[in-house]
Write an enzyme that holds these catalytic residues in place. Structure first.
Site, PDB file in Angstrom:
ATOM      1  CG  ASP A   1      26.276   9.389 109.169  1.00  0.00           C
ATOM      2  OD1 ASP A   1      26.552   8.982 108.018  1.00  0.00           O
ATOM      3  OD2 ASP A   1      27.122   9.881 109.939  1.00  0.00           O
TER       4      ASP A   1
ATOM      5  CB  ALA B   1      29.594  21.023 110.588  1.00  0.00           C
ATOM      6  NE  ARG B   2      34.727  23.145 107.252  1.00  0.00           N
ATOM      7  CZ  ARG B   2      35.848  23.638 107.788  1.00  0.00           C
ATOM      8  NH1 ARG B   2      36.119  23.427 109.064  1.00  0.00           N
ATOM      9  NH2 ARG B   2      36.678  24.345 107.054  1.00  0.00           N
TER      10      ARG B   2
ATOM     11  CD  GLU C   1      34.243  31.519 108.883  1.00  0.00           C
ATOM     12  OE1 GLU C   1      35.467  31.295 109.035  1.00  0.00           O
ATOM     13  OE2 GLU C   1      33.366  30.754 109.288  1.00  0.00           O
TER      14      GLU C   1
ATOM     15  CG  ASP D   1      31.990  28.115 115.679  1.00  0.00           C
ATOM     16  OD1 ASP D   1      32.308  29.201 116.208  1.00  0.00           O
ATOM     17  OD2 ASP D   1      32.803  27.204 115.451  1.00  0.00           O
TER      18      ASP D   1
ATOM     19  CG  HIS E   1      35.174  28.803 111.915  1.00  0.00           C
ATOM     20  ND1 HIS E   1      35.089  28.777 110.547  1.00  0.00           N
ATOM     21  CD2 HIS E   1      35.309  27.502 112.290  1.00  0.00           C
ATOM     22  CE1 HIS E   1      35.178  27.538 110.104  1.00  0.00           C
ATOM     23  NE2 HIS E   1      35.310  26.742 111.144  1.00  0.00           N
ATOM     24  CB  ILE E   2      36.113  29.854 118.510  1.00  0.00           C
ATOM     25  CG1 ILE E   2      34.713  30.362 118.931  1.00  0.00           C
ATOM     26  CG2 ILE E   2      36.931  31.027 118.031  1.00  0.00           C
ATOM     27  CD1 ILE E   2      33.948  29.454 119.816  1.00  0.00           C
TER      28      ILE E   2
ATOM     29  CB  ILE F   1      31.715  16.213 116.217  1.00  0.00           C
ATOM     30  CG1 ILE F   1      33.215  16.524 116.101  1.00  0.00           C
ATOM     31  CG2 ILE F   1      30.973  17.384 116.854  1.00  0.00           C
ATOM     32  CD1 ILE F   1      33.550  17.621 115.106  1.00  0.00           C
TER      33      ILE F   1
END
Length: 306
Positions: free
Chosen positions: A173, A232-233, A261, A256, A280-281, A154
């Protein structure tokens, strides 16, 4: 058809995935269910596999089936699956790696653009009958700096999107060497990325090393007016700290995923300014849904067929 069953924690999945699993009895939880209902279903059906989209696949769920061999994740985030329990129980837990990369990357780009041009605020004002041309100034992305945190499938796409717009791209990273990164990006340490970037987009998994990655101190390193995007999360951003920055007009946010949630009318996010929120889509497109379902089904079959 096998007598063996597969539990699917959703009300339906893409038909192509159903076709792949046609030799098994598929048992769906439905869209809404409690943990107790999930445990009871697994205990009753004794599935050989769980195709996991919603719910927590904890040790109680996994140990409820003596026949369970594999958990196929409908997506790439594995934080809803107790992987330590899976290892203890001899159950393989597998993510559908790369299955929704394009979908999530496109949402990240959309959130960046929405924040940079204040599209959602302008749209709401227009629907209220306002014409805010005078005094409006958007932020031009060409020539700005994009910081990508996590450069997997991603993050690489988002980096390329940024380059196509004309942005300078920095990447952090710790798992990649410079020669493994996309051409034209610059690898830097996280805090250097935060201080230098106009836009920061998160694309890393949630684990002990990334939990609360953007805490209050690191949020303080960002430039005033910077855009932060998280597709991401949840758990990687200190939500209370960033809401304080948003209320102060110091940052813009595209988000997102949320620690709690779904959000509801009492959520502090409801009246948070300078934030574009989506439920979260990130992977929920025609291509993303197919990719995640088919990827999960293929991973399940790879284990069941040996």
């Amino acid at each position: 058809m096998h007598q063996d069953s597969i539990v699917i924690t959703e009300e339906k999945i893409h038909p192509d995935a159903v076709a792949l699993l046609k030799d098994y009895r598929l048992c769906y939880t439905g869209a809404r269910f409690s943990q107790e209902e999930l445990v009871a279903l697994v205990e009753r059906e004794q599935p050989v596999a769980i195709l996991s989209r919603y719910g927590q696949i904890n040790e109680q769920v996994q140990s409820a089936s003596r026949k369970l061999k594999v958990i196929g994740r409908h997506g790439v985030g594995m934080d809803a699956i107790d992987q330590a329990a899976a290892r203890r129980l001899g159950v393989q837990a597998i993510a559908a790696t790369g299955s929704n990369s394009q979908s999530v990357a496109e949402l990240a780009l959309g959130l960046i653009l929405a924040c940079a041009r204040r599209i959602c605020w302008l749209d709401a004002r227009m629907h209220e009958g306002h014409w805010d041309k005078q005094g409006y100034v958007g932020f031009e992305l060409s020539g700005a700096t994009l910081g990508v945190v996590g450069c997997g499938a991603i993050g690489r796409r988002v980096a390329r999107f940024g380059q196509a717009i004309g942005m300078r791209v920095l990447v952090n990273d710790p798992y990649l060497d410079a020669h493994q990164l996309p051409e034209g990006v610059t690898q830097v340490e996280l805090e250097a990325l935060l201080t230098a970037s106009d836009v920061v987009s998160l694309h890393c998994p949630l684990d002990d090393s990334t939990r609360n990655l953007l805490d209050a101190r690191r949020l303080g390193l960002l430039r005033k007016g910077a855009i932060v995007v998280n597709t991401a999360r949840a758990g990687m951003i200190d939500e209370a700290a960033i809401r304080e920055k948003l209320h102060a007009g110091e940052l813009h946010l595209g988000l997102d995923c949320f620690v709690h949630e779904p959000i509801n009318a009492e959520s502090p996010w409801v009246d948070t300014p300078n934030a574009v929120l989506t439920p979260h889509i990130g992977g929920t497109t025609n291509g993303g849904l197919r990719g995640m379902a088919v990827g999960a089904a293929q991973n399940i079959l790879s284990v069941l067929r040996g």
